[in-house]
Design a protein around this motif. Structure first.
Motif, PDB file in Angstrom:
ATOM      1  N   GLN A   1       0.793  -1.170  -0.123  1.00  0.00           N
ATOM      2  CA  GLN A   1       0.012   0.136   0.042  1.00  0.00           C
ATOM      3  C   GLN A   1       0.955   1.285  -0.048  1.00  0.00           C
ATOM      4  O   GLN A   1       0.849   1.890   0.912  1.00  0.00           O
ATOM      5  CB  GLN A   1      -0.875  -0.173   1.179  1.00  0.00           C
ATOM      6  CG  GLN A   1      -1.848  -1.072   1.217  1.00  0.00           C
ATOM      7  CD  GLN A   1      -2.806  -1.232   2.540  1.00  0.00           C
ATOM      8  OE1 GLN A   1      -3.173  -0.142   2.893  1.00  0.00           O
ATOM      9  NE2 GLN A   1      -2.917  -2.326   3.047  1.00  0.00           N
TER      10      GLN A   1
ATOM     11  N   GLN B   1       3.363   6.628   1.404  1.00  0.00           N
ATOM     12  CA  GLN B   1       3.766   7.865   1.010  1.00  0.00           C
ATOM     13  C   GLN B   1       3.231   9.018   1.617  1.00  0.00           C
ATOM     14  O   GLN B   1       3.779  10.108   2.024  1.00  0.00           O
ATOM     15  CB  GLN B   1       3.615   7.952  -0.331  1.00  0.00           C
ATOM     16  CG  GLN B   1       4.220   9.118  -1.171  1.00  0.00           C
ATOM     17  CD  GLN B   1       4.246   8.984  -2.801  1.00  0.00           C
ATOM     18  OE1 GLN B   1       4.037   8.171  -3.327  1.00  0.00           O
ATOM     19  NE2 GLN B   1       4.591  10.269  -3.078  1.00  0.00           N
ATOM     20  N   GLU B   2       1.749   8.902   1.858  1.00  0.00           N
ATOM     21  CA  GLU B   2       1.066   9.979   2.626  1.00  0.00           C
ATOM     22  C   GLU B   2       1.432  10.154   4.091  1.00  0.00           C
ATOM     23  O   GLU B   2       1.494  11.346   4.375  1.00  0.00           O
ATOM     24  CB  GLU B   2      -0.393   9.520   2.628  1.00  0.00           C
ATOM     25  CG  GLU B   2      -1.559  10.237   3.124  1.00  0.00           C
ATOM     26  CD  GLU B   2      -2.729   9.861   3.222  1.00  0.00           C
ATOM     27  OE1 GLU B   2      -3.036   8.825   4.134  1.00  0.00           O
ATOM     28  OE2 GLU B   2      -3.722   9.950   2.515  1.00  0.00           O
TER      29      GLU B   2
ATOM     30  N   HIS C   1       0.863   3.951  -1.713  1.00  0.00           N
ATOM     31  CA  HIS C   1       0.198   5.275  -1.515  1.00  0.00           C
ATOM     32  C   HIS C   1       0.058   5.737  -0.153  1.00  0.00           C
ATOM     33  O   HIS C   1       0.128   6.980   0.338  1.00  0.00           O
ATOM     34  CB  HIS C   1      -1.166   5.156  -2.272  1.00  0.00           C
ATOM     35  CG  HIS C   1      -2.128   6.449  -2.105  1.00  0.00           C
ATOM     36  ND1 HIS C   1      -1.672   7.840  -2.768  1.00  0.00           N
ATOM     37  CD2 HIS C   1      -3.071   6.888  -1.364  1.00  0.00           C
ATOM     38  CE1 HIS C   1      -2.547   8.671  -2.620  1.00  0.00           C
ATOM     39  NE2 HIS C   1      -3.366   8.204  -1.753  1.00  0.00           N
ATOM     40  N   ASN C   2      -0.480   4.729   0.718  1.00  0.00           N
ATOM     41  CA  ASN C   2      -0.758   5.105   2.198  1.00  0.00           C
ATOM     42  C   ASN C   2       0.732   5.295   3.003  1.00  0.00           C
ATOM     43  O   ASN C   2       0.725   6.564   3.837  1.00  0.00           O
ATOM     44  CB  ASN C   2      -1.382   3.973   2.887  1.00  0.00           C
ATOM     45  CG  ASN C   2      -2.927   4.065   2.414  1.00  0.00           C
ATOM     46  OD1 ASN C   2      -3.581   5.026   2.137  1.00  0.00           O
ATOM     47  ND2 ASN C   2      -3.519   2.745   2.374  1.00  0.00           N
TER      48      ASN C   2
END
Length: 503
Positions: free
Chosen positions: A42, A47-48, A44-45
């Motif tokens: 995951q 990196q967030e 994206h999470n």
């Protein structure tokens, strides 16, 4: 609690605790959450969270770099690595080995030497991890002269670094250097031996590979699979099948990769009986059959002549991918079922699967074998426009075959003249075959002459020219050609069954 939830894979619970307990967020907790997201892909999470971290340490950066490496996003990996340097944080051995390994496949003649310079500047050339990664990167750049120097700089060389050197030499075709490195090793493990065997296979030295395979003090499933796959990829199908029997007798159970290679070998030598036995053993063992293994079964049954069994296996695949669709479309094409192949092609596209180069080879071959000239021309013309696939020599060969079978020899010749590359034996062979089919003597002689320039004494040339001259009644030339065949040792291939050799 948060770290424990992450370790147990309960990321949703961990995130709730993380969001509702801001006072408990130390750098270890932040890094733990990011690592949990990376491990579960995951990114994206991950990196967030990384982007809103109040403070980051080298572990935070390394975790993100590893995440980008896992999803093959080299562009973001390089971007983050540069940002890491801009804030004054020195990379560790893990950082550099991760970055080097990730960008080595990019073939960058600029980035790799720049990072190498950074390694030298940081005094990390002696690192086993960094040195081994650099060896791999320079192999991909085709720079063999650097390998020995990089290896010599590594202090405390271990088996991994030796294996990297052997693999590097072998991948560059420097077989003698790879063998000498192997012989110089103070100790070897099963990975070392397998690396050597695989290197010989890569360089088409199957007998040397088998010699060292037999000399191995111990083997594992990977080793057996490498040797079996080597035989299969080099069209030595019977030896692949015989080795599987030896593997089983030695107490080793083949994995899905072994079985996939074996099924390809069965397809290559048309051994339906052996293939059915392999299929039966898979079912009896209760071994999971994934889409790759199922696709190999489809391909095997189709190439061994049992298209009905191929259809049954194909329809049983719950989630069909491009490989499985290619197998069944190719199967129908090989059986001369052109219309059915095109129906499956349309069904594949309607299911959201985008064709690749192999798909179009099968589609064009289906049109050629089925006499579907208009359909073949249509698919050939829209290849690049509709699917972004530039026609390769295999596609042109299918079209020459298509026109040739239909008796449109002038169109076939015109297509060959318009090709963006030089025609090979397959192209001229397709034209010669068409000339044999339609008794075109002059054009057949021209095609034969072109084949002779590329591959002297090809038996198909003599065979087809003899047929054409015979049909034209030029018997003195038939006698002359047969005399040439005998003098040059060329023989017509006899029809036969590979199954007879297995029994």
């Amino acid at each position: 609690m948060i770290n424990e939830s992450v370790r147990n894979g309960r990321l949703i619970d961990a995130r709730k605790l993380f969001d509702h307990n801001p006072n408990s967020r130390d750098i270890i907790t932040w890094n733990s959450m990011i690592a949990g997201y990376v491990k579960s892909n995951q990114i994206h999470n991950a990196q967030e969270l990384f982007d809103i971290m109040p403070h980051r340490d080298v572990v935070s950066w390394n975790t993100m770099l590893m995440g980008f490496q896992r999803i093959n996003d080299s562009e973001k990996l390089v971007k983050y690595f540069i940002q890491m340097g801009r804030i004054g944080l020195n990379p560790t051995e893990f950082t550099l080995s991760t970055v080097i390994s990730a960008i080595s496949n990019m073939g960058s003649h600029v980035l790799i030497p720049q990072i190498h310079a950074r390694v030298v500047n940081l005094g990390l050339t002696s690192s086993v991890f960094v040195g081994s990664a650099l060896i791999g990167s320079y192999v991909n750049l085709g720079r063999p002269i650097v390998l020995s120097r990089l290896f010599d700089e590594i202090s405390g060389k271990d088996v991994t670094s030796w294996n990297a050197l052997i693999s590097g030499y072998m991948n560059l075709g420097l077989v003698d250097e790879g063998r000498r490195a192997f012989e110089s090793m103070p100790e070897r493990n099963v990975v070392t031996w397998t690396t050597l065997v695989n290197g010989y296979i890569y360089n088409k030295k199957l007998d040397e590979a088998r010699f060292h395979f037999n000399e191995m003090p111990e083997k594992n499933v990977v080793t057996w699979t490498v040797m079996i796959s080597g035989y299969e990829r080099n069209d030595r199908f019977l030896e692949a099948l015989e080795l599987l029997v030896s593997m089983r007798r030695s107490g080793f159970c083949p994995n899905e990769f072994t079985l996939s290679s074996i099924l390809s070998a069965c397809a290559g030598c048309s051994s339906l009986l052996f293939g059915m036995q392999v299929h039966s053993s898979i079912i009896k063992s209760g071994q999971p059959v994934d889409v790759i293994l199922s696709s190999s079964l489809v391909d095997m049954y189709a190439k061994c002549g049992d298209i009905d069994a191929a259809i049954r296996v194909f329809e049983s695949i719950p989630s069909k991918n491009l490989v499985s669709w290619n197998s069944i479309i190719g199967g129908f094409a090989g059986h001369g079922l052109g219309t059915r192949a095109l129906e499956e092609f349309e069904r594949m596209k309607n299911g959201g699967i985008r064709p690749d180069e192999i798909t179009l080879v099968h589609v064009l071959s289906a049109c050629a074998r089925g006499g579907l000239v208009e359909e073949g021309e249509k698919y050939f013309e829209e290849m690049e426009r509709e699917y972004g696939i530039k026609a390769g020599i295999e596609h042109f060969a299918c079209m020459v075959d298509l026109f040739g079978r239909a008796g449109q020899l002038e169109k076939a010749v015109e297509l060959i003249r318009r090709m963006p590359f030089e025609p090979d034996v397959v192209i001229w062979g397709a034209l010669l075959g068409a000339c044999g089919m339609h008794s075109s003597l002059d054009l057949g002689l021209f095609a034969a002459e072109e084949i002779y320039k590329l591959e002297q004494d090809h038996p198909a040339v003599y065979s087809l020219l003899t047929k054409i001259h015979g049909e034209k009644g030029v018997w003195n030339m038939v006698t002359e050609l047969r005399k040439m065949m005998n003098e040059n040792g060329a023989r017509k291939q006899k029809a036969g069954s590979w199954i007879e050799s297995l029994n």
